[in-house]
Design a protein around this motif. Structure first.
Motif, PDB file in Angstrom:
ATOM      1  N   LEU A 146      13.693   6.385 -10.483  1.00 60.83           N
ATOM      2  CA  LEU A 146      13.992   7.773 -10.128  1.00 60.83           C
ATOM      3  C   LEU A 146      12.995   8.225  -9.063  1.00 60.83           C
ATOM      4  N   SER A 147      13.481   8.667  -7.920  1.00 64.33           N
ATOM      5  CA  SER A 147      12.574   9.175  -6.882  1.00 64.33           C
ATOM      6  C   SER A 147      12.278  10.651  -7.158  1.00 64.33           C
ATOM      7  N   MET A 148      11.364  11.230  -6.380  1.00 59.58           N
ATOM      8  CA  MET A 148      10.934  12.606  -6.681  1.00 59.58           C
ATOM      9  C   MET A 148      12.052  13.624  -6.501  1.00 59.58           C
ATOM     10  N   ASP A 149      13.054  13.335  -5.654  1.00 54.87           N
ATOM     11  CA  ASP A 149      14.184  14.269  -5.513  1.00 54.87           C
ATOM     12  C   ASP A 149      15.493  13.646  -6.005  1.00 54.87           C
ATOM     13  N   GLN A 150      15.357  12.559  -6.759  1.00 56.58           N
ATOM     14  CA  GLN A 150      16.522  11.863  -7.334  1.00 56.58           C
ATOM     15  C   GLN A 150      17.492  11.421  -6.253  1.00 56.58           C
ATOM     16  N   ARG A 151      16.946  10.998  -5.122  1.00 57.86           N
ATOM     17  CA  ARG A 151      17.785  10.476  -4.040  1.00 57.86           C
ATOM     18  C   ARG A 151      17.154   9.207  -3.486  1.00 57.86           C
ATOM     19  N   ALA A 152      17.988   8.395  -2.864  1.00 56.31           N
ATOM     20  CA  ALA A 152      17.549   7.088  -2.390  1.00 56.31           C
ATOM     21  C   ALA A 152      16.389   7.191  -1.400  1.00 56.31           C
ATOM     22  N   GLY A 162       0.786  -1.236   0.000  1.00 56.41           N
ATOM     23  CA  GLY A 162       0.000   0.000   0.000  1.00 56.41           C
ATOM     24  C   GLY A 162       0.814   1.280   0.000  1.00 56.41           C
ATOM     25  N   LEU A 163       2.123   1.198  -0.314  1.00 59.89           N
ATOM     26  CA  LEU A 163       2.947   2.414  -0.337  1.00 59.89           C
ATOM     27  C   LEU A 163       3.087   2.925  -1.768  1.00 59.89           C
ATOM     28  N   ASP A 164       2.970   4.228  -1.932  1.00 58.30           N
ATOM     29  CA  ASP A 164       3.195   4.853  -3.242  1.00 58.30           C
ATOM     30  C   ASP A 164       4.532   5.586  -3.195  1.00 58.30           C
ATOM     31  N   LEU A 165       5.542   5.014  -3.850  1.00 63.89           N
ATOM     32  CA  LEU A 165       6.889   5.599  -3.794  1.00 63.89           C
ATOM     33  C   LEU A 165       7.031   6.840  -4.689  1.00 63.89           C
ATOM     34  N   GLN A 166       6.027   7.106  -5.525  1.00 68.56           N
ATOM     35  CA  GLN A 166       6.102   8.231  -6.480  1.00 68.56           C
ATOM     36  C   GLN A 166       7.401   8.153  -7.295  1.00 68.56           C
ATOM     37  N   MET A 167       7.737   6.931  -7.674  1.00 69.81           N
ATOM     38  CA  MET A 167       8.960   6.696  -8.426  1.00 69.81           C
ATOM     39  C   MET A 167       8.617   6.608  -9.910  1.00 69.81           C
ATOM     40  N   VAL A 168       9.550   6.970 -10.757  1.00 73.65           N
ATOM     41  CA  VAL A 168       9.318   6.833 -12.193  1.00 73.65           C
ATOM     42  C   VAL A 168      10.522   6.087 -12.787  1.00 73.65           C
ATOM     43  N   THR A 169      10.256   5.271 -13.795  1.00 74.85           N
ATOM     44  CA  THR A 169      11.369   4.539 -14.423  1.00 74.85           C
ATOM     45  C   THR A 169      12.136   5.481 -15.346  1.00 74.85           C
ATOM     46  N   TRP A 170      13.457   5.435 -15.187  1.00 74.59           N
ATOM     47  CA  TRP A 170      14.386   6.272 -15.985  1.00 74.59           C
ATOM     48  C   TRP A 170      15.132   5.338 -16.925  1.00 74.59           C
TER      49      TRP A 170
END
Ligand SMILES: Cc1cc2nc3c(=O)[nH]c(=O)nc-3n(C[C@H](O)[C@H](O)[C@H](O)COP(=O)(O)OP(=O)(O)OC[C@H]3O[C@@H](n4cnc5c(N)ncnc54)[C@H](O)[C@@H]3O)c2cc1C
Length: 390
Positions: free
Chosen positions: A314-320, A214-222
């Motif tokens: 890729l995370s929303m701030d480009q950090r782990a 149920g977690l939304d990481l707001q990640m996008v594939t780069w």
């Protein structure tokens, strides 16, 4: 019947392998479940740059601690990570010169061997480079590149010698929970594995695993293309590794007289990480040749060896994104945003300290926790450069 383990790590990339190694060193016996094989994801496609220039202090600390592993691999892990020292030059656009100076100072305070050099110094290091569009650069004499699949395999082998288990060809399809805590995972082959801790180290697939709880990481594939050129002999047997924001590219030497070229621009977002990775996107090679020839005109005499692509999350701030999140026992080690290879040794160590001892000691990675994502609070460097990749 379900089998049990102390910790289940989903993903056999460099981060899953590093965490497995550091947990096993602490007497914990993790099980790594990998849907294909070790380094089948981002790690196997990585350019492997091991440089220490970051604009965010915590990342600089992570890479400095990781560097101790890369340069003493056999002693600290055993085996070979393929580290090659080439020296590293960091060029930024003129408007970021003050940030470069501040970041070099920050890195020197940490202990990183780095210094400011002039454009003339760069010309002495690499006479074939055009150096008339910048005044200063950062130079790291100790940095270079490593072999990412060898690094991951070496960490996994070391973890297994200490009692960790690896199951390749096993895809996790479900994370099992009761109302509040993690119970284990279910796999595509109908297997069930129980553990009180499950770690999502699934690289560009990590958002799919997180969604299972149920977690939304707001990640996008780069997606990121890479080209190998056979460089002209006049350049010599090697050259420095370079990140060049002014020409929006990076390069490093490769054995056999090759030069690897990656671009900071034109990296498509949102593709399926299971897409073809054996071919670069149409047009990439022409663009990359154009960028490198602006900095090193003699590369025009080179020839194409090969090109491929790779995917990372890729995370929303480009950090782990690191640490516990969601149901009790669920941990994240993902969102490495196209730069995660070089920080894997110390990230795994700090994660293992956090899991086993209650707090990270080597580097306090707690600011990378998931909470910042839904809160919309990106991590920011004190002296940031322009966003790349996006
Ligand atoms: C082309 C390219 C160049 C790069 N260059 C650099 C560089 O020069 N320097 C640098 O520091 N970083 C670089 N990076 C970034 C770096 O390689 C990655 O951040 C890092 O390798 C991520 O490692 P990982 O273990 O998190 O993910 P991955 O290596 O992607 O590992 C995740 C693993 O999880 C497995 N998996 C996924 N879903 C499941 C499931 N349901 N069940 C079981 N297993 C699953 C996958 O098969 C995969 O093996 C680059 C990345 C790319 C793509």
């Amino acid at each position: 019947m379900a089998q049990t383990s102390d910790v289940i790590i989903i993903g056999g990339g460099v981060h899953g392998a590093s965490l497995a190694f550091h947990l096993a060193q602490r007497g914990v016996k993790p099980l790594v479940l990998e849907k294909k094989f070790v380094a089948a994801g981002a790690t196997g496609r990585s350019s492997g740059l091991v440089r220490m220039h970051y604009d965010f202090r915590l990342e600089a600390e992570l890479v400095w601690q990781s560097f101790q592993y890369f340069r003493n691999w056999d002693e600290m892990v055993g085996g070979d990570c393929g580290f090659v020292r080439t020296g590293f030059i960091r060029i930024v656009q003129p408007e970021y010169e003050e940030a470069l100076r501040a970041n070099v100072k920050m890195q020197q305070d940490i202990g990183i061997p780095t210094l400011l050099v002039t454009a003339d110094d760069v010309k002495r290091l690499a006479p074939y480079m055009v150096t008339d569009d910048f005044a200063v650069a950062a130079y790291e004499p100790e940095s270079g590149y490593a072999d990412p699949p060898a690094t991951a395999m070496s960490l996994m082998d070391a973890a297994r010698r200490l009692g960790a288990r690896l199951k390749s060809g096993v895809q996790v399809t479900e994370v099992l929970t009761d109302d509040s805590k993690v119970l284990g995972v279910r796999t595509a082959d109908g297997g069930e594995w129980h553990a009180p801790i499950v770690v999502d180290a699934a690289g560009p697939w990590a958002d799919r695993i997180a969604a299972m709880v149920g977690l939304d990481l707001q990640m996008v594939t780069w997606s990121h293309d890479v080209m190998f050129l056979r460089r002209p002999k006049s350049i010599g047997p090697s050259h420095p590794t370079i990140i060049d924001d002014a020409q929006e590219m990076y390069i490093r030497p490769e054995r056999g007289g090759l030069t690897l070229v990656g671009l900071e621009v034109g990296n498509p977002l949102g593709e399926d990480p299971d897409s073809d990775a054996d071919h670069a996107h149409p047009g990439y090679v022409d663009r990359a040749v154009d960028h490198i020839c602006r900095r090193i005109p003699v590369m025009e005499e080179g020839s194409l060896h090969s090109a491929h692509t790779g995917y990372d999350g890729l995370s929303m701030d480009q950090r782990a994104i690191l640490g516990p999140a969601g149901p009790e026992g669920f941990w994240l080690n993902c969102g490495h945003s196209g730069t995660g290879f070089k920080i894997a040794p110390a990230t795994g160590l700090s994660m293992a300290e956090w899991m086993v001892d209650g707090a990270p000691q080597t580097v306090d990675i707690r600011p990378f926790a998931f909470d910042r994502i839904p809160a919309g609070q990106p991590l920011r460097a004190e002296h940031p450069y322009a966003d790349i990749w996006r």
